[in-house]
Design a protein around this motif. Structure first.
Motif, PDB file in Angstrom:
ATOM      1  N   GLU A 111       4.043   1.406   4.057  1.00 17.34           N
ATOM      2  CA  GLU A 111       3.317   2.045   2.950  1.00 17.34           C
ATOM      3  C   GLU A 111       4.093   1.890   1.639  1.00 17.34           C
ATOM      4  N   ALA A 112       5.410   2.064   1.704  1.00 16.92           N
ATOM      5  CA  ALA A 112       6.232   1.929   0.505  1.00 16.92           C
ATOM      6  C   ALA A 112       6.219   0.500  -0.018  1.00 16.92           C
ATOM      7  N   ALA A 113       6.294  -0.469   0.898  1.00 17.54           N
ATOM      8  CA  ALA A 113       6.287  -1.878   0.495  1.00 17.54           C
ATOM      9  C   ALA A 113       4.930  -2.280  -0.079  1.00 17.54           C
ATOM     10  N   ASN A 114       3.841  -1.817   0.539  1.00 17.99           N
ATOM     11  CA  ASN A 114       2.500  -2.143   0.048  1.00 17.99           C
ATOM     12  C   ASN A 114       2.252  -1.538  -1.334  1.00 17.99           C
ATOM     13  N   TYR A 115       2.741  -0.316  -1.538  1.00 20.76           N
ATOM     14  CA  TYR A 115       2.571   0.322  -2.846  1.00 20.76           C
ATOM     15  C   TYR A 115       3.310  -0.459  -3.924  1.00 20.76           C
TER      16      TYR A 115
END
Length: 289
Positions: A111-115
């Motif tokens: 989720e952090a990488a996609n954001y």
């Protein structure tokens, strides 16, 4: 006969028999037993604590020593970690089933990488908590899945708002923001201690801001875990801590073992001093009587 039949149904609902085969089934009294069982798995695991300070967030997890599991286990292996960085400014700590929680760690990193790929900035802790709670809740909606037997504490710093925040995501998918939170078998007693620390450090009765610093919070959390160990007489546990604060440059990082060891030494001395004061007060009261 209808009354007897209704009472039998209610008795079966209260025990979970017939209504705990999958998480998509409600009992007649509105309970989802598989979610309750997942929460019970967390309650039987080590204690996890989090506290919001004036200059950051500190999280702490109690876990078994490697020698308590097996004398052949390699110490400080990554599979035994309970505190994980997720992005530059966010991290999480967990308690419960470690194998379940590792999947939540991987999801949080995704989720952090996609954001960051989408918006070009680090994920704020509020959005990370919202996305993680939605993911955890999804596993309570389908009969082919089961709830995660783990609770995660999310600590992070919002670069745009210049604010730090602490969230806890429970097995039901519920997520709240906290000044201080606790999960695991020592939850109740630690919540009382957290309230004492937070209330004593408030600048005023109306204010919600606290004056306790991250360095002080490390000592206080170590003291709470030390009290739990003495009450349960369990010495085969160790502490793992993480923080995101001004001292770490607002980057989430694990607290060094030297700082943790010093905090434990302080905690033991503080508890012994408090016990000696209590003994002295008892002796004075006996003499007065």
């Amino acid at each position: 006969q209808q009354s007897i039949k209704h009472n039998k149904q209610y008795k079966m609902a209260s025990s979970g028999s017939g209504y705990d085969l999958n998480p998509s089934t409600f009992s007649p009294d509105g309970r989802i037993f598989q979610v309750e069982y997942a929460s019970k798995a967390v309650d039987n695991a080590g204690t996890a604590l989090g506290i919001q300070c004036s200059d950051g967030i500190v999280v702490c997890v109690e876990k078994p020593k490697p020698t308590a599991i097996s004398k052949m286990l390699v110490q400080h292996s990554m599979t035994s970690k309970r505190v994980h960085p997720v992005s530059q400014h966010c991290g999480l700590a967990f308690t419960g089933l470690a194998s379940d929680a590792r999947q939540l760690v991987n999801r949080a990193k995704e989720e952090a990488a996609n954001y960051k790929d989408t918006y070009g900035s680090e994920i704020p802790p509020k959005i990370l908590a919202d996305r993680m709670s939605a993911y955890v809740h999804y596993f309570t909606l389908h009969g082919s899945l089961r709830p995660f037997g783990a609770t995660t504490l999310i600590a992070g710093y919002d670069v745009d708002l210049k604010e730090h925040a602490l969230y806890m995501v429970e097995p039901s998918g519920v997520a709240y923001q906290y000044h201080g939170c606790a999960a695991g078998k020592g939850r109740q007693s630690c919540k009382t201690e957290l309230e004492k620390v937070l209330l004593s450090s408030q600048t005023s009765l109306e204010s919600t801001t606290v004056s306790v610093t991250s360095q002080e919070a490390v000592k206080q959390l170590a003291r709470m875990i030390q009290l739990l160990q003495e009450d349960s007489n369990n010495k085969d546990v160790e502490l793992e801590m993480g923080w995101v604060c001004a001292e770490s440059g607002w980057n989430f990082a694990r607290v060094g073992t030297t700082i943790v060891d010093e905090a434990l030494v302080w905690a033991k001395a503080d508890i012994e001093a408090a016990e000696e004061e209590d003994d002295d007060e008892d002796d004075e009261n006996d003499m007065e009587e």
